[in-house]
Design an enzyme around this catalytic site. Structure first.
Site, mmCIF file in Angstrom:
data_model
loop_
_atom_site.group_PDB
_atom_site.id
_atom_site.type_symbol
_atom_site.label_atom_id
_atom_site.label_comp_id
_atom_site.label_asym_id
_atom_site.label_seq_id
_atom_site.Cartn_x
_atom_site.Cartn_y
_atom_site.Cartn_z
ATOM 1 N N THR A 219 47.132 35.953 55.877
ATOM 2 C CA THR A 219 47.999 37.421 55.900
ATOM 3 C C THR A 219 46.601 37.960 55.336
ATOM 4 O O THR A 219 45.728 37.494 54.455
ATOM 5 C CB THR A 219 48.478 37.313 55.475
ATOM 6 N N CYS A 220 47.276 39.385 54.941
ATOM 7 C CA CYS A 220 46.376 39.989 54.364
ATOM 8 C C CYS A 220 46.693 40.302 52.296
ATOM 9 O O CYS A 220 47.598 40.121 52.131
ATOM 10 C CB CYS A 220 46.614 41.583 55.153
ATOM 11 N N THR A 221 45.749 40.707 51.969
ATOM 12 C CA THR A 221 45.683 40.689 50.194
ATOM 13 C C THR A 221 44.881 41.609 50.192
ATOM 14 O O THR A 221 43.399 41.264 50.464
ATOM 15 C CB THR A 221 45.731 39.090 49.614
#
Length: 253
Positions: A219-221
């Site tokens: 996922t995004c970070t």
């Protein structure tokens, strides 16, 4: 010629004064207009944040619940009809192939569908990769990497708490007939969004050197950005057949 009176002088002076704008007054008006524009812009930005982080979650949750209900209804009908296990291909339905359970994320059951496009993930589900690296479905019984993605913020935010997962934590994938129980063995808090090697059959940077039955969550970070990717890896430790009551494995009780 008649002489000009004092009254006429005063009227002329008053008329000339009204024709000029004082610099201070112009500056005050400019500041007032700018302030109004900034307030308007702030309201627009505030509404956008509400839409992105709240309303998209509401819409996505509704869509995901509807699709999840369809999948479970289909499974129940198959069991009542006595069709039994239809094979790996039959699980890959448009509505979803199964449910991901990660106790550390406290998200309940997350529907998993084919693909990682925005059109798929915006419905509040997780999707398995078909491009640029094709995920290996656990139902195939082949060694490989069951790689998944989901939103961190907005649109259901299914992987919002991915940073809560630690080594040793369980990751469970539920299909119509089988529970696949994985154990987290590595976490990569930050990597390039273009680093597709973390999705490989033997995922690089995970520490594994041999082929196995792996699962990868991405996922995004950081939170509220899409600059980098957060990666969690797990390895299959066992499978359990689903009983008539769909009793979950001990990791989910």
């Amino acid at each position: 010629m008649a002489a000009t009176t004092d009254t006429e002088h005063q009227e002329q002076a008053g008329t000339g004064g009204r024709g000029r704008r004082r610099p201070g007054r112009i500056a005050a008006q400019a500041v007032s207009v700018l302030g109004e524009l900034l307030i308007t812009a702030g309201l627009v930005m505030g509404l956008f944040v509400v839409y992105s982080l709240w309303w998209t979650n509401v819409v996505a949750d509704r869509a995901a619940d509807k699709q999840a209900e369809k999948v479970r209804d289909d499974w129940a009908q198959d069991r009542v009809g006595g069709s039994g296990q239809d094979g790996p291909g039959a699980l890959d339905t448009k509505a979803g192939i199964g449910f991901l359970h990660v106790p550390a994320m406290s998200e309940g059951d997350i529907l998993v569908e084919k693909g990682t496009s925005m059109k798929i993930l915006n419905d509040g589900v997780a999707g398995y990769y078909t491009d640029p690296v094709k995920a290996t479905l656990p139902t195939s019984d082949e060694k490989g990497n069951f790689s998944l993605a989901a939103h961190r913020d907005g649109h259901g935010a299914r992987f919002h708490n991915i940073d809560k997962i630690e080594k040793g934590d369980p990751i469970v994938f539920e299909t119509k007939d089988t529970w696949y129980v994985y154990k987290t063995y590595a976490v990569l808090p930050e990597t390039s969004k273009y680093n597709v090697e973390v999705l490989g059959g033997i995922p690089k940077e995970s520490g594994k050197k041999k082929a196995g039955h792996y699962i990868t969550l991405t996922t995004c970070t950081p939170v509220y950005t899409s600059r980098y990717r957060y990666v969690v890896w797990g390895e299959l430790v066992r499978t359990e057949k689903v009983d008539g009551d769909r009793t979950p494995p001990k990791e989910l009780r």
